[in-house]
Write a protein that holds these residues in place. Sequence first.
Motif, PDB file in Angstrom:
ATOM      1  N   ILE A  45      -5.843  -0.689   0.011  1.00  0.00           N
ATOM      2  CA  ILE A  45      -4.837  -0.780   1.068  1.00  0.00           C
ATOM      3  C   ILE A  45      -3.817   0.352   0.951  1.00  0.00           C
ATOM      4  N   ILE A  46      -3.576   0.808  -0.259  1.00  0.00           N
ATOM      5  CA  ILE A  46      -2.651   1.929  -0.470  1.00  0.00           C
ATOM      6  C   ILE A  46      -3.244   3.216   0.095  1.00  0.00           C
ATOM      7  N   ASP A  47      -4.541   3.393  -0.086  1.00  0.00           N
ATOM      8  CA  ASP A  47      -5.202   4.564   0.497  1.00  0.00           C
ATOM      9  C   ASP A  47      -5.080   4.551   2.017  1.00  0.00           C
ATOM     10  N   VAL A  48      -5.266   3.385   2.613  1.00  0.00           N
ATOM     11  CA  VAL A  48      -5.143   3.258   4.072  1.00  0.00           C
ATOM     12  C   VAL A  48      -3.726   3.601   4.514  1.00  0.00           C
ATOM     13  N   ARG A  89     -11.297   2.853   9.358  1.00  0.00           N
ATOM     14  CA  ARG A  89     -12.643   3.288   9.710  1.00  0.00           C
ATOM     15  C   ARG A  89     -13.006   4.577   8.991  1.00  0.00           C
ATOM     16  N   ASP A  90     -12.075   5.521   8.962  1.00  0.00           N
ATOM     17  CA  ASP A  90     -12.347   6.811   8.331  1.00  0.00           C
ATOM     18  C   ASP A  90     -12.630   6.659   6.837  1.00  0.00           C
ATOM     19  N   LEU A  91     -11.919   5.726   6.193  1.00  0.00           N
ATOM     20  CA  LEU A  91     -12.057   5.545   4.744  1.00  0.00           C
ATOM     21  C   LEU A  91     -13.168   4.569   4.379  1.00  0.00           C
ATOM     22  N   GLY A  92     -13.631   3.818   5.365  1.00  0.00           N
ATOM     23  CA  GLY A  92     -14.617   2.795   5.067  1.00  0.00           C
ATOM     24  C   GLY A  92     -14.015   1.605   4.359  1.00  0.00           C
ATOM     25  N   TYR A  93     -12.747   1.315   4.656  1.00  0.00           N
ATOM     26  CA  TYR A  93     -12.063   0.198   4.012  1.00  0.00           C
ATOM     27  C   TYR A  93     -12.563  -1.123   4.589  1.00  0.00           C
ATOM     28  N   LEU A  96       0.340  -6.255   7.574  1.00  0.00           N
ATOM     29  CA  LEU A  96       0.644  -6.938   8.828  1.00  0.00           C
ATOM     30  C   LEU A  96      -0.439  -6.700   9.867  1.00  0.00           C
ATOM     31  N   VAL A  97      -0.985  -5.485   9.902  1.00  0.00           N
ATOM     32  CA  VAL A  97      -2.091  -5.196  10.819  1.00  0.00           C
ATOM     33  C   VAL A  97      -3.304  -6.056  10.457  1.00  0.00           C
ATOM     34  N   LEU A  98      -3.602  -6.151   9.184  1.00  0.00           N
ATOM     35  CA  LEU A  98      -4.747  -6.944   8.737  1.00  0.00           C
ATOM     36  C   LEU A  98      -4.589  -8.427   9.070  1.00  0.00           C
ATOM     37  N   ARG A  99      -3.310  -8.881   9.109  1.00  0.00           N
ATOM     38  CA  ARG A  99      -3.051 -10.288   9.439  1.00  0.00           C
ATOM     39  C   ARG A  99      -2.844 -10.498  10.937  1.00  0.00           C
ATOM     40  N   ASN A 100      -3.064  -9.413  11.720  1.00  0.00           N
ATOM     41  CA  ASN A 100      -2.906  -9.489  13.178  1.00  0.00           C
ATOM     42  C   ASN A 100      -1.500  -9.931  13.584  1.00  0.00           C
ATOM     43  N   SER A 101      -0.489  -9.431  12.881  1.00  0.00           N
ATOM     44  CA  SER A 101       0.889  -9.779  13.200  1.00  0.00           C
ATOM     45  C   SER A 101       1.275  -9.263  14.585  1.00  0.00           C
ATOM     46  N   PRO A 102       1.931 -10.089  15.415  1.00  0.00           N
ATOM     47  CA  PRO A 102       2.355  -9.649  16.745  1.00  0.00           C
ATOM     48  C   PRO A 102       3.518  -8.675  16.714  1.00  0.00           C
ATOM     49  N   THR A 103       4.125  -8.455  15.539  1.00  0.00           N
ATOM     50  CA  THR A 103       5.281  -7.562  15.444  1.00  0.00           C
ATOM     51  C   THR A 103       4.884  -6.092  15.378  1.00  0.00           C
ATOM     52  N   ILE A 104       3.602  -5.799  15.180  1.00  0.00           N
ATOM     53  CA  ILE A 104       3.153  -4.412  15.048  1.00  0.00           C
ATOM     54  C   ILE A 104       2.874  -3.833  16.435  1.00  0.00           C
ATOM     55  N   GLU A 114       0.277   1.199  19.060  1.00  0.00           N
ATOM     56  CA  GLU A 114      -0.065   2.522  18.554  1.00  0.00           C
ATOM     57  C   GLU A 114      -0.142   2.545  17.030  1.00  0.00           C
ATOM     58  N   THR A 115       0.743   1.759  16.381  1.00  0.00           N
ATOM     59  CA  THR A 115       0.691   1.661  14.919  1.00  0.00           C
ATOM     60  C   THR A 115      -0.571   0.924  14.480  1.00  0.00           C
ATOM     61  N   ARG A 116      -0.911  -0.138  15.183  1.00  0.00           N
ATOM     62  CA  ARG A 116      -2.101  -0.912  14.866  1.00  0.00           C
ATOM     63  C   ARG A 116      -3.354  -0.030  14.928  1.00  0.00           C
ATOM     64  N   GLU A 117      -3.461   0.789  15.993  1.00  0.00           N
ATOM     65  CA  GLU A 117      -4.627   1.644  16.155  1.00  0.00           C
ATOM     66  C   GLU A 117      -4.666   2.735  15.093  1.00  0.00           C
ATOM     67  N   LEU A 118      -3.488   3.249  14.722  1.00  0.00           N
ATOM     68  CA  LEU A 118      -3.406   4.265  13.676  1.00  0.00           C
ATOM     69  C   LEU A 118      -3.962   3.723  12.362  1.00  0.00           C
ATOM     70  N   VAL A 119      -3.597   2.491  12.017  1.00  0.00           N
ATOM     71  CA  VAL A 119      -4.065   1.871  10.777  1.00  0.00           C
ATOM     72  C   VAL A 119      -5.560   1.591  10.849  1.00  0.00           C
ATOM     73  N   ARG A 120      -6.013   1.063  11.962  1.00  0.00           N
ATOM     74  CA  ARG A 120      -7.435   0.754  12.088  1.00  0.00           C
ATOM     75  C   ARG A 120      -8.301   2.012  12.049  1.00  0.00           C
ATOM     76  N   SER A 121      -7.779   3.102  12.613  1.00  0.00           N
ATOM     77  CA  SER A 121      -8.495   4.373  12.558  1.00  0.00           C
ATOM     78  C   SER A 121      -8.626   4.856  11.121  1.00  0.00           C
TER      79      SER A 121
END
Length: 336
Positions: A7-10, A44-48, A23-31, A34-41
């Motif tokens: 998670i630190i690498d992400v 994907r790139d890291l294969g997390y 918070l992104v992993l827990r689907n928090s509505p506070t995120i 654009e931040t959510r997509e940045l984290v998910r990208s």
Amino acid sequence: MTRKPTIIDVAKKAGVSKSTVSLVLRNSPTIRDETRELVRSAMRDLGYVYNRSAANMRSSNAGLIGLVINDLRNPFFTEFATSLQMALAEKSYATVLANTDEDAELQAQVVSSMIEHGVSALIICPAYGSTQDTFDSIARAGIPVMQMLRRVDSRTDLFPFTAPDYVTGSRLATEHLVAQGAQNIAFVGGLEGRSVTEERMSGYLSVMNASGKEPIILNGESSRKFGRDVAHRLAQDHPDVDGVVCFNDLVALGLSSGCNEIGRCVGKDVIIVGFDNIEDAAETYPSLSSVGYDIASIGAQTAETVLSWLESGQVPEAETRKPVELFVRQSSGGSR
């Protein structure tokens, strides 16, 4: 990367905090989206791959709220922090508390540390100074954040602001002194150029202008020492001043002490009103008139607002002002 990504690498790849990724992993509505997509990208790139069962075992910080206070030596901020912490505890949330001692650099450090340790939300009574980088980092973290009692960042859509109605408070104080017969009224305390100082002077200036009186302003540190020193300055440079609106109660209490020291009778020779209505205002002698507000209620309402934001995504109003009232005591309520 040969080892399994963490998670630190992400967080590093996405340029956000570890808590934001959580918070992104827990689907928090506070995120924000654009931040959510940045984290998910980045994932994907890291294969997390998210291990939800392991994450559930690490969720002990889910109920942790960060509370950052600019000056816990000031009884007013201590009262606020106490009432807020108690209100959060009633909702089963723990509070991690930091005092920044009016140091913007220290504030940046403690905010960063709190985010890295996974606080779910931040409540900040901010220090003045260079704060944009700090608030930018908070924005990237994507957690609920409220500015309390002071506003240092204008982006209240991201960092909602709650404070008492300072303008009305200083207006009530000045109108009271005029009604008591004061002819030459000064405003004492508050550092020049600070938004809270400008607001607390604003009501004073409006009443002075409306009554055709010349303003007398002596800005400075919001401390008892400054108030005590000003008593001597007023006697030397403005001996006709017979009424004073003080930036806060600490200044007013120092002024009262200084006036008594030089033989000016508070409540008769000079009448004084403070601001914040700390406990000492009613317990000192002569008791201090002060503009006040229900600080315990503000703490409880702030807790409710932040938790509604955190738990249900209910974003608060960009700016909220709480009502104030004038408590008349011996320093301004006696016969003249």
